[in-house]
Design a protein around this motif. Structure first.
Motif, short mmCIF file in Angstrom:
data_model
loop_
_atom_site.label_atom_id
_atom_site.label_comp_id
_atom_site.label_asym_id
_atom_site.label_seq_id
_atom_site.Cartn_x
_atom_site.Cartn_y
_atom_site.Cartn_z
N ILE A 179 -30.36 89.49 16.19
CA ILE A 179 -31.43 89.37 17.54
C ILE A 179 -30.60 88.75 18.51
CG2 ILE A 179 -33.41 87.87 18.47
CD1 ILE A 179 -34.16 87.22 15.47
N ARG A 180 -30.47 89.56 19.64
CA ARG A 180 -29.81 89.38 20.99
C ARG A 180 -30.52 88.78 21.82
NH1 ARG A 180 -27.67 93.22 25.43
NH2 ARG A 180 -29.07 94.86 24.30
N ASP A 181 -30.01 87.71 22.50
CA ASP A 181 -30.47 87.04 23.64
C ASP A 181 -30.07 87.63 24.88
OD1 ASP A 181 -31.80 85.24 25.23
OD2 ASP A 181 -31.01 83.31 24.80
N PHE A 182 -31.04 88.30 25.45
CA PHE A 182 -30.74 89.32 26.84
C PHE A 182 -31.27 88.42 28.14
CE2 PHE A 182 -31.78 92.52 30.00
CZ PHE A 182 -30.46 92.87 30.18
N PRO A 183 -30.44 88.41 28.91
CA PRO A 183 -30.65 87.59 30.23
C PRO A 183 -31.37 88.74 31.42
CG PRO A 183 -28.42 88.03 30.26
CD PRO A 183 -28.94 88.43 29.04
N GLY A 184 -32.57 88.87 31.11
CA GLY A 184 -33.27 89.45 32.23
C GLY A 184 -34.55 90.26 31.40
N ASN A 185 -35.64 90.85 32.25
CA ASN A 185 -36.79 91.54 31.77
C ASN A 185 -36.61 92.87 30.92
OD1 ASN A 185 -36.46 93.01 33.83
ND2 ASN A 185 -37.98 92.20 35.33
N TYR A 186 -37.46 93.62 30.87
CA TYR A 186 -37.51 94.77 30.22
C TYR A 186 -36.96 95.79 30.76
CZ TYR A 186 -38.84 98.87 27.37
OH TYR A 186 -38.61 100.24 26.91
N THR A 187 -37.01 96.25 32.08
CA THR A 187 -36.48 97.19 33.05
C THR A 187 -34.99 96.81 33.16
OG1 THR A 187 -38.52 97.24 34.06
CG2 THR A 187 -36.55 98.25 35.18
N ASP A 188 -34.55 95.50 33.25
CA ASP A 188 -33.18 94.99 33.02
C ASP A 188 -32.65 95.64 31.93
OD1 ASP A 188 -33.54 93.61 35.65
OD2 ASP A 188 -33.88 91.98 34.77
N LEU A 189 -33.22 95.30 30.98
CA LEU A 189 -32.57 95.92 29.45
C LEU A 189 -32.55 97.46 29.49
CD1 LEU A 189 -31.81 95.19 26.53
CD2 LEU A 189 -34.47 95.48 26.18
N ARG A 190 -33.51 97.98 29.96
CA ARG A 190 -33.53 99.68 30.04
C ARG A 190 -32.38 100.08 30.62
NH1 ARG A 190 -34.86 101.80 25.70
NH2 ARG A 190 -35.61 103.72 26.76
N GLU A 191 -32.19 99.30 31.74
CA GLU A 191 -31.20 99.71 32.76
C GLU A 191 -29.91 99.73 32.16
OE1 GLU A 191 -29.32 101.39 36.38
OE2 GLU A 191 -31.45 101.32 35.68
N GLU A 192 -29.63 98.43 31.42
CA GLU A 192 -28.43 98.28 30.57
C GLU A 192 -28.18 99.13 29.67
OE1 GLU A 192 -26.52 94.76 28.06
OE2 GLU A 192 -28.00 95.95 27.60
N GLU A 193 -29.19 99.60 28.73
CA GLU A 193 -28.96 100.45 27.75
C GLU A 193 -28.86 101.93 28.59
OE1 GLU A 193 -32.69 100.28 25.55
OE2 GLU A 193 -31.98 98.29 24.69
N ARG A 194 -29.30 102.24 29.41
CA ARG A 194 -28.99 103.60 30.26
C ARG A 194 -27.48 103.63 30.53
NH1 ARG A 194 -28.21 105.44 35.01
NH2 ARG A 194 -28.75 103.68 36.10
N GLU A 195 -27.13 102.70 31.33
CA GLU A 195 -25.64 102.61 31.85
C GLU A 195 -24.68 102.60 30.34
OE1 GLU A 195 -25.49 99.14 33.99
OE2 GLU A 195 -26.41 100.15 35.53
N ARG A 196 -25.10 101.99 29.24
CA ARG A 196 -24.19 101.97 28.36
C ARG A 196 -24.26 103.40 27.59
NH1 ARG A 196 -25.76 97.26 24.00
NH2 ARG A 196 -27.67 98.67 24.11
N LYS A 197 -25.29 104.08 27.55
CA LYS A 197 -25.51 105.57 27.06
C LYS A 197 -24.60 106.47 27.73
CE LYS A 197 -29.71 105.06 24.47
NZ LYS A 197 -31.26 105.49 24.50
N GLU A 198 -24.88 106.31 29.10
CA GLU A 198 -23.91 107.07 30.11
C GLU A 198 -22.42 106.85 29.95
OE1 GLU A 198 -25.21 106.24 33.95
OE2 GLU A 198 -26.96 107.70 33.92
N GLU A 199 -21.89 105.62 29.65
CA GLU A 199 -20.70 105.23 29.39
C GLU A 199 -20.10 105.83 28.08
OE1 GLU A 199 -16.93 103.90 30.17
OE2 GLU A 199 -18.46 104.31 31.31
#
Length: 639
Positions: A515-535
């Protein structure tokens, strides 16, 4: 082309009129949503359209030349059938039937029971129907909906799994008109986002009931609202609907004030005239009665108020220390620790079956951890709203059901009010309070379930899918209440708008107990995941280029090899092609973004909407082909 036509439709249950002489139509290419308060009659209207319920009067006409598919809010299937047989149990789509038969024949051939003549016949039929792409589409839809083991009997499925099976069957029927009743209920966030993308670009007409505001905004180009027994039409998405509805309400209020002013003048005239009705101007008397009705018209608009007090939280609220929970070999929580602080507003996300509900049960003491400790503070009072609907005594009336929990309610400021007054604030007027539970709609039952949680004045709220079946007005009021809630808040929800507005950080269930404690809301999480996939994709491309360069470099020999012969340089023609492709890629990407924006905004010109959808598909296919060639050329020296 008109697909659906409704005229003069009326439906009531006893004295309660749901809608009265409503009329509307749906044309080819239109994607419409039906919204309204709980109990307004949305699901009933959907059932009438599909012939599952009879109207009191009026007519429903569906174009006989089109295919129609329907997904019920809580779908049920015949027992004794597998997921696969349930999905493909439709003879209306010939391509679907041929693909099913071909897959079955292929499987038998693999098991040594080949019928060569049948296989050849089906192979030829697949060719003539161009069903090979459809075969790929079947695999894609089943995969995206998480239906991997299709041999499971449907009677063993959960509510969420049944909804996925119903969606798969409807989408694979390739309907011209698709009817959906709360399609996002019981789906996880990833599946909802895929379905949203699929429906927004699919070449079909759509009529659905949903409360998911992001879904409404991104998929629909028309909204119908059931309000006060009438139907109102808005040619636009959810944002446009909100704007125009506010204008309509303001105009209605202005007209009612004018009617009240005119009523006072006409009342004075009526009183000054002789009592004998025949001596008065009949047209003016009739106009007076109409003015009176308009001036004092009572709307069924609910004014929800959730102003409640909460019990004070102490310094120690809830602590989790290296908590472990597993069932058999499946580890759901692996050494998770967290200390809740006053004002914590946490969202929980993760795919279905990863342990979210188990986690909530651990917090509330319904189950015990295998290892570690869950320690609750002395002043902590849980309010737990479960995903499953509470079982009510169907024979009891509404107010008696609530009185079993409390006779009076403490509201904000410390004042106490009666249960009847509280029910009225919660959108259940006095007349409805004596309605048997059996006559409440699905949304009204969920609202009652929420009321019974809040009435105990908890200071630690746990909400497991609280938005299912609640109307948009109730959601807006609930969000405002939770915004100001002084205690702790823990939310599991597939409603992205709800999560984005309320939570400060997320517990992200990533599988295998982590379980990861992520500092942000759902849209922030999806944006982080998108950037991670692009990288990750960028690194993969770089590794591929390096591997290709190494493969193209000849092994060292005794005589020196010139640099010009070790790596092939691009020709002048290839350089020109590379530049042309780069330019076209930019133009196509810009066109794609424009097309998506046009489709989302909608238009009354349905031929244009279909043209946009067709062009978007062409652009996607062209982009795929060009990107592959661009990568090939980019490997050459000199580019």
């Amino acid at each position: 082309m008109n697909y659906l036509s409704i005229s003069g439709l009326t439906k009531s249950f006893g004295e309660r009129v749901l809608f009265d002489s409503i009329a509307f139509g749906l044309d080819q290419g239109q994607k419409a949503a039906l919204v309204g308060q709980n109990g307004a009659g949305k699901s009933t209207l959907m059932k009438i359209i599909m012939g599952l319920e009879l109207a009191d009067k009026g007519e429903v006409v569906i174009n006989s030349g089109i295919r129609v598919a329907y997904v019920h809010q809580n779908p049920t299937f015949a027992a004794g059938m597998s997921i696969y047989d349930t999905i493909f149990d439709s003879g209306e789509n010939e391509a679907l039937a041929v693909v099913k038969a071909y897959q079955k024949a292929t499987l038998e051939a693999e098991n040594g029971r080949a019928d060569e003549k049948l296989l050849q016949t089906l192979f030829d039929r697949m060719d003539s129907l161009q069903a090979w792409d459809f075969d790929y589409q079947i695999k894609e839809i089943l995969g995206k909906l998480g239906l991997h083991d299709t041999d499971v009997p449907v009677e063993k499925l959960s509510g969420g799994q049944r909804k996925r099976v119903a969606l798969a069957r409807a989408l694979l029927a390739q309907p011209d008109l698709l009817l959906l009743d709360e399609p996002t209920n019981h789906l996880d966030l990833e599946t909802i986002e895929w379905l949203e993308e699929y429906l927004s670009t699919a070449n079909l007409s759509l009529f659905m009931v949903t409360h998911d505001r992001y879904f409404l905004d991104r998929v629909t180009n028309m909204i119908f609202e059931l309000d006060d027994r009438q139907l109102f039409k808005y040619n636009g998405n959810y944002g446009y609907f909100l704007e125009k509805k506010a204008q309509r309400k303001e105009q209605e209020a202005t007209e009612q004030e004018k009617a009240k002013s005119l009523y006072k003048k006409e009342l004075d005239w009526i009183r000054r005239q002789p009592k004998a009705r025949g001596t008065k101007a009949k047209y003016r008397v009739d106009a007076f009665e109409q003015t009176k009705e308009k001036a004092f018209k009572k709307t069924e608009e609910r004014e929800l108020s959730l102003g409640l007090t909460t019990q004070r939280l102490g310094s120690k609220i809830l602590e989790l220390d290296k908590v472990v929970k597993q069932y058999g070999d499946k580890k759901l929580i692996d050494g998770f620790s967290y200390t809740f602080k006053k004002g914590d507003k946490v969202g929980i996300v993760g795919p279905n079956g990863v342990g979210k509900t188990t986690f909530l049960s651990l917090l509330t003491g319904l189950i015990e951890a295998d290892q570690g400790a869950v320690t609750k503070g002395q002043t902590t009072v849980f309010g737990y709203y479960r995903q499953e609907e509470d079982r009510f005594d169907e024979s009891k009336i509404l107010i008696d059901t609530v009185k079993e929990v409390a006779e009076v309610v403490t509201v904000a400021g410390g004042a106490t009010i009666t249960v009847s007054q509280f029910l009225n604030r919660f959108g259940f007027p006095p007349k409805q309070q004596h309605t048997p539970i059996a006559k409440l709609s699905g949304g009204e039952r969920r609202r009652l379930q929420l009321l019974l949680v809040l009435i105990t004045n908890p200071n630690f709220l746990i909400l497991d899918e609280p938005t299912n079946d609640l109307d948009i007005d109730t959601l807006n009021t609930l969000e405002s209440f939770l915004d100001d809630f002084p205690g702790c808040l823990l939310i599991v929800s597939h409603d992205r708008y709800f999560m984005d507005r309320l939570v400060d950080h997320l517990f992200v269930f990533e599988g295998n107990g982590f379980i990861r404690d992520f500092p942000g809301n759902y849209t922030d999480l999806r944006e982080e995941e998108r950037e991670r996939k692009e990288e990750a994709a960028r690194l993969q491309r770089e590794q591929k280029r390096e591997a290709q360069k190494e493969a193209s470099t000849p092994a060292p020999v005794a005589a020196p090899v010139s640099e010009s012969t070790s790596v092939r340089k691009a020709t002048f023609k290839e350089k020109q092609e590379f530049e042309a492709i780069s330019q076209e890629l930019e133009e196509l990407q810009a066109e794609k973004e424009t097309l998506i924006a046009q489709i989302s905004a909608g238009t009354e010109d349905h031929e244009r909407l279909l043209a946009w959808s067709g062009r978007l598909q062409e652009v996607d296919e062209r982009l795929d082909a060009l990107e592959l060639r661009w990568l090939e050329l980019s490997e050459l020296a000199g580019l």
